[in-house]
Design a protein around this motif. Structure first.
Motif, mmCIF file in Angstrom:
data_model
loop_
_atom_site.group_PDB
_atom_site.id
_atom_site.type_symbol
_atom_site.label_atom_id
_atom_site.label_comp_id
_atom_site.label_asym_id
_atom_site.label_seq_id
_atom_site.Cartn_x
_atom_site.Cartn_y
_atom_site.Cartn_z
ATOM 1 N N ASN A 25 0.817 -1.218 0.000
ATOM 2 C CA ASN A 25 0.000 0.000 0.000
ATOM 3 C C ASN A 25 0.853 1.272 0.000
ATOM 4 O O ASN A 25 0.479 2.277 0.615
ATOM 5 C CB ASN A 25 -0.950 0.020 1.205
ATOM 6 N N SER A 26 1.970 1.215 -0.698
ATOM 7 C CA SER A 26 2.896 2.360 -0.722
ATOM 8 C C SER A 26 2.934 2.995 -2.112
ATOM 9 O O SER A 26 2.721 2.330 -3.122
ATOM 10 C CB SER A 26 4.302 1.926 -0.318
ATOM 11 N N LYS A 27 3.232 4.294 -2.118
ATOM 12 C CA LYS A 27 3.395 5.038 -3.365
ATOM 13 C C LYS A 27 4.722 5.788 -3.320
ATOM 14 O O LYS A 27 5.015 6.477 -2.342
ATOM 15 C CB LYS A 27 2.245 6.025 -3.563
ATOM 16 N N PHE A 28 5.506 5.637 -4.386
ATOM 17 C CA PHE A 28 6.809 6.270 -4.474
ATOM 18 C C PHE A 28 6.846 7.196 -5.688
ATOM 19 O O PHE A 28 6.132 6.978 -6.671
ATOM 20 C CB PHE A 28 7.918 5.225 -4.600
ATOM 21 N N GLU A 29 7.697 8.211 -5.599
ATOM 22 C CA GLU A 29 7.853 9.141 -6.717
ATOM 23 C C GLU A 29 9.331 9.435 -6.930
ATOM 24 O O GLU A 29 10.057 9.707 -5.986
ATOM 25 C CB GLU A 29 7.105 10.441 -6.443
ATOM 26 N N LEU A 30 9.760 9.387 -8.198
ATOM 27 C CA LEU A 30 11.152 9.682 -8.551
ATOM 28 C C LEU A 30 11.176 10.701 -9.678
ATOM 29 O O LEU A 30 10.525 10.520 -10.712
ATOM 30 C CB LEU A 30 11.872 8.396 -8.994
ATOM 31 N N MET A 31 11.943 11.772 -9.483
ATOM 32 C CA MET A 31 12.161 12.773 -10.522
ATOM 33 C C MET A 31 13.665 12.954 -10.690
ATOM 34 O O MET A 31 14.394 13.064 -9.700
ATOM 35 C CB MET A 31 11.520 14.111 -10.142
ATOM 36 N N THR A 32 14.128 12.977 -11.929
ATOM 37 C CA THR A 32 15.552 13.146 -12.218
ATOM 38 C C THR A 32 15.706 14.287 -13.207
ATOM 39 O O THR A 32 15.106 14.256 -14.286
ATOM 40 C CB THR A 32 16.151 11.855 -12.793
ATOM 41 N N TYR A 33 16.495 15.279 -12.830
ATOM 42 C CA TYR A 33 16.633 16.460 -13.695
ATOM 43 C C TYR A 33 17.862 17.266 -13.316
ATOM 44 O O TYR A 33 18.386 17.171 -12.205
ATOM 45 C CB TYR A 33 15.389 17.355 -13.575
ATOM 46 N N GLU A 34 18.342 18.052 -14.293
ATOM 47 C CA GLU A 34 19.387 19.051 -14.058
ATOM 48 C C GLU A 34 18.678 20.390 -13.931
ATOM 49 O O GLU A 34 17.894 20.771 -14.798
ATOM 50 C CB GLU A 34 20.374 19.028 -15.226
ATOM 51 N N LYS A 35 18.934 21.094 -12.861
ATOM 52 C CA LYS A 35 18.106 22.232 -12.475
ATOM 53 C C LYS A 35 17.922 23.286 -13.552
ATOM 54 O O LYS A 35 16.839 23.826 -13.742
ATOM 55 C CB LYS A 35 18.674 22.886 -11.209
ATOM 56 N N THR A 36 18.997 23.614 -14.273
ATOM 57 C CA THR A 36 18.915 24.722 -15.228
ATOM 58 C C THR A 36 18.322 24.303 -16.573
ATOM 59 O O THR A 36 18.083 25.148 -17.424
ATOM 60 C CB THR A 36 20.318 25.311 -15.491
ATOM 61 N N PHE A 37 18.120 22.996 -16.776
ATOM 62 C CA PHE A 37 17.621 22.438 -18.027
ATOM 63 C C PHE A 37 18.626 22.603 -19.157
ATOM 64 O O PHE A 37 18.283 22.492 -20.322
ATOM 65 C CB PHE A 37 16.270 23.050 -18.413
ATOM 66 N N TYR A 38 19.901 22.897 -18.806
ATOM 67 C CA TYR A 38 20.966 22.855 -19.818
ATOM 68 C C TYR A 38 21.078 21.424 -20.343
ATOM 69 O O TYR A 38 21.369 21.194 -21.510
ATOM 70 C CB TYR A 38 22.282 23.311 -19.195
ATOM 71 N N VAL A 39 20.845 20.481 -19.447
ATOM 72 C CA VAL A 39 20.849 19.067 -19.789
ATOM 73 C C VAL A 39 19.436 18.518 -19.609
ATOM 74 O O VAL A 39 18.818 18.722 -18.569
ATOM 75 C CB VAL A 39 21.818 18.278 -18.879
ATOM 76 N N ASP A 40 18.934 17.843 -20.620
ATOM 77 C CA ASP A 40 17.634 17.193 -20.542
ATOM 78 C C ASP A 40 17.842 15.730 -20.184
ATOM 79 O O ASP A 40 18.515 14.996 -20.920
ATOM 80 C CB ASP A 40 16.901 17.320 -21.884
ATOM 81 N N MET A 41 17.279 15.301 -19.059
ATOM 82 C CA MET A 41 17.403 13.928 -18.588
ATOM 83 C C MET A 41 16.014 13.301 -18.669
ATOM 84 O O MET A 41 15.084 13.765 -18.004
ATOM 85 C CB MET A 41 17.954 13.908 -17.160
#
Length: 210
Positions: A132-148
């Motif tokens: 009964n668990s929910k997980f969330e993962l976000m991966t990013y480079e803050k300035t968006f110079y790099v798109d991940m």
């Protein structure tokens, strides 16, 4: 954010783009993530990041000169930047951060078809029950110079039949799109507590388990 010429082995700085390019992003990393369940507890994640050809060419030059140091500095940079990720669990309607540690001794850097791939493992400090668990993962480079980003849904897996995965795609406004497109290579996106350009464009990996 940063640039290659200022800090040699930084993950972001080796991600160079053409000086004739305009608008963010300028560099690209495709992602693959595997969630590992053991004894009905989430305990580990396996991450595989593949860089674009231009970025990879610069990284390979460094690697050929000093492979051990290049991998060490690359992995250290990932760790120091909190894996460029936010990982959390939903508890009583609140999002709580999950503490993870990069296992540096298990990291590897390879080159194939003109692309560099770094793969590594993350251990949860405290394995979490999945019931009964929910997980969330976000991966990013803050300035968006790099798109991940994930290219397809199958790039995310979990070894448990009671869990399902959804990729929540970003929906930036026209105003945000225009802002990102107006940034050239030498400009850094503004950042505030409520505005992080890379986060706005990042995918959310949502894992829900019965």
């Amino acid at each position: 954010m940063f640039r290659y010429y200022y800090l040699k082995y930084s993950l972001l700085l080796i991600m160079l783009a053409s000086t004739f390019a305009y608008s963010h992003p300028h560099s690209f990393i495709t992602l693959k993530t595997s969630f590992y369940i053991q004894n009905d507890q989430l305990s580990r994640l396996h991450l595989v990041w593949t860089m674009d050809e231009l970025t990879s060419s610069y990284l390979q030059i460094e690697y050929q000169q000093n492979p051990t140091q290049t991998l060490t500095d690359l992995v250290n940079n990932i760790a120091e930047n909190n894996i460029f990720s936010e990982f959390s669990i939903m508890t009583n309607g609140k999002k709580l951060p999950i503490e993870i540690t990069l296992q540096k001794e298990e990291a590897a850097l390879t080159f194939n078809n003109h692309k560099a791939t770094v793969d590594f493992w993350l251990n949860l400090k405290h394995p979490l029950p999945i019931s009964n668990s929910k997980f969330e993962l976000m991966t990013y480079e803050k300035t968006f110079y790099v798109d991940m980003y994930y290219e397809q849904d199958s790039d995310i897996t979990i070894n448990h039949n009671n869990c399902k995965i959804i990729i929540d795609k970003p929906k930036p406004s026209d105003e945000i799109l225009n802002y990102a497109q107006a940034l050239d290579e030498n400009e850094t996106a503004i950042e505030t507590d409520s505005f992080v350009l890379g986060k706005i464009f990042s995918q959310k990996v949502l894992v829900s388990c019965k």
